[in-house]
Design an enzyme around this catalytic site. Structure first.
Site, PDB file in Angstrom:
ATOM      1  N   TYR A 150      47.849  46.122  40.982  1.00 24.87           N
ATOM      2  CA  TYR A 150      46.675  46.888  41.407  1.00 24.87           C
ATOM      3  C   TYR A 150      45.545  45.909  41.693  1.00 24.87           C
ATOM      4  O   TYR A 150      45.349  44.951  40.959  1.00 24.87           O
ATOM      5  CB  TYR A 150      46.249  47.860  40.307  1.00 24.87           C
ATOM      6  N   ASP A 245      44.616  37.540  41.526  1.00 29.69           N
ATOM      7  CA  ASP A 245      43.650  38.560  41.123  1.00 29.69           C
ATOM      8  C   ASP A 245      43.622  38.569  39.602  1.00 29.69           C
ATOM      9  O   ASP A 245      44.496  39.135  38.947  1.00 29.69           O
ATOM     10  CB  ASP A 245      44.049  39.926  41.691  1.00 29.69           C
ATOM     11  N   LYS A 273      35.763  42.589  35.068  1.00 33.95           N
ATOM     12  CA  LYS A 273      35.928  42.999  33.665  1.00 33.95           C
ATOM     13  C   LYS A 273      35.228  42.064  32.666  1.00 33.95           C
ATOM     14  O   LYS A 273      34.017  42.102  32.570  1.00 33.95           O
ATOM     15  CB  LYS A 273      37.413  43.219  33.362  1.00 33.95           C
TER      16      LYS A 273
END
Ligand SMILES: *Cc1c(COP(=O)(O)O)cnc(C)c1O
Length: 435
Positions: A150, A245, A273
């Site tokens: 994702y 990523d 994050k």
């Protein structure tokens, strides 16, 4: 299965009802709606350390940690003080500021694989910008991604595999034009032959390979290090850029993320994050040579009104300073390992079909007994077990992200006693699910 509520949830239920009139589905991000678990979502009002409290005053040991950012737990005092000090002086000026320099320096000083960084305000924005950079640098349009990874809600990556093995994508969301999806090639993880075949055929039109080096958004699909090395070598061989990523793995499995953990150097890294200490921050980073393609130096445009605002920078700086405390990552890894193995030992003793993949301070409750490394190995039928476990844990005061495809996070605020409590409650919940 009847999901009997043994804790009060009325206030959350009323608030959720009200929220339906304001937000699509009552939420501002879809998984929060609790559609794959039981009951209305909990409205959380406060948190401290490893615990948080909902509007009905139920307390939970939290393993969602805001989906990963809170590596030091809720309302960490050091971060809180730095943020408050900063807020008092004004929250944003739209100018360069010293705190941005300090966070940039801290990251670049400790990361061997990147020389320049650009701050943005979310993981999605970081990925979107990194793709534009890769396309700008190479002058090519196609990107190659892997099924089970994702990368945020970027159009080009809201794409699923069509039929066949190596396929050009079809959009996985309404509103993503098919011609955008068609520029994305999707491969299964760890299929080296197919990767070579695809690159041999299409490399001349591929800008980049993008991968979650530790796929953690669709279960926790821990990869063989040799596969990541293979990606590095193939990207060099075929002259395409490699993007890691690391929005979830960055500053999570170690200060240098998965790149440092596996010792594989990507060309561009995206962050999010943990990097924001609980505030909206993302970033992308690379060599000076690649990053000098970004405006105002180079032709690739990218900007942001609130990018690197001092409050977010102060929070990120404080969080990452704490991460650099000697032994911090080792301790989180040890605690997580102890918890995961204790749960697994109980499942094994009882013959329950559950194992607990974990790396650094990330863990996942995986059903079945086989190691899972690709998304097609996840049996959706098992998510009924998750629903029961999730419900039982809410009743006993443990909060997991409300989907069996989500991973859990251990923070610096989770004590060994907290984790022992979690183990016994998770084991009791397994007894209900499998017993
Ligand atoms: C969370 C995540 C994103 C998206 O970040 P947002 O801040 O939610 O936009 C992108 N990539 C990975 C690997 C993620 O874990």
């Amino acid at each position: 299965m009847k999901f009997e509520q043994r804790i009060p949830r009325q206030t959350s239920a009323v608030l959720f009802d009200e929220a339906q009139g304001y937000f699509p589905g009552g939420v501002n991000s879809p998984v929060r709606a609790f559609r794959s678990v039981s009951g209305p979502p909990l409205f959380i009002k406060e948190g401290k350390g490893s615990r948080m409290r909902d509007e009905d005053d139920n307390e939970f040991l939290d393993f969602c940690c805001s989906w990963g950012p809170l590596i030091h737990g809720h309302a960490n005092e050091y971060i809180e003080n730095k943020v408050i000090e900063t807020v008092r002086k004004g929250t944003s000026f739209g100018t360069p500021n010293r705190l941005g320099n300090q966070l940039g320096k801290l990251i670049l000083d400790h990361h061997p694989y990147v020389e320049r960084i650009r701050f943005v305000s979310s993981g999605t924005e970081a990925v979107m910008s990194a793709l534009r950079l890769a396309r700008g640098v190479t002058g090519r349009n196609k990107i190659l991604k892997f099924d089970g990874c994702y990368h945020g809600h970027v159009d080009s990556l809201l794409v699923k595999a069509g039929s066949g093995l190596a396929t050009f994508g079809t959009s996985s969301s309404a509103g993503v034009p098919e011609n955008v999806a068609a520029d994305t090639i999707i491969l299964p993880l760890n299929d080296r032959d197919l990767l070579e075949e695809t690159l041999a055929k299409h490399a001349h039109e591929i800008a980049c390979i993008i991968v979650e080096p530790i796929p953690a958004n669709n279960g926790l699909l821990i990869q063989d290090p040799s596969w990541l090395e293979c990606l590095r070598i193939k990207a060099w061989k075929h002259n395409v850029l490699l993007i890691f990523d690391e929005v979830i793995s960055g500053f999570r499995v170690g200060f240098t993320g998965a790149a440092g953990y596996y010792n594989v150097k990507p060309d561009i890294i995206t962050f999010g994050k943990v990097i924001g200490g609980g505030f909206p921050v993302g970033a992308y980073a690379a060599s000076a040579e690649i990053m000098d393609n970004i405006a105002p130096v180079g032709p690739v445009y990218q900007a942001g009104t609130l990018s690197a605002n001092p409050v977010a920078m102060a929070a990120g700086l404080a969080a990452l300073e704490l991460c650099l405390t000697p032994g911090f990552y080792e301790l989180q890894e040890q605690k997580t390992h102890a918890m995961a193995t204790a749960i697994e030992a109980y499942a094994k003793e009882k013959g329950y079909p559950l194992h607990v993949p974990h790396i650094g301070s990330i863990f996942w409750l995986a059903f079945g007994n086989e190691r899972i490394t690709r998304s097609d190995q996840i049996d959706a039928a098992n998510m009924e077990y998750f629903k029961v476990i999730h419900h039982e844990l809410l009743q006993t005061g443990v909060y997991l992200g409300p989907s069996g495809y989500e991973v859990g996070f251990v923070s610096g605020a989770h004590s060994i006693k907290d984790l022992e409590e979690a183990v016994s409650k998770i084991c009791a919940a397994m007894d209900v699910a499998f017993g």
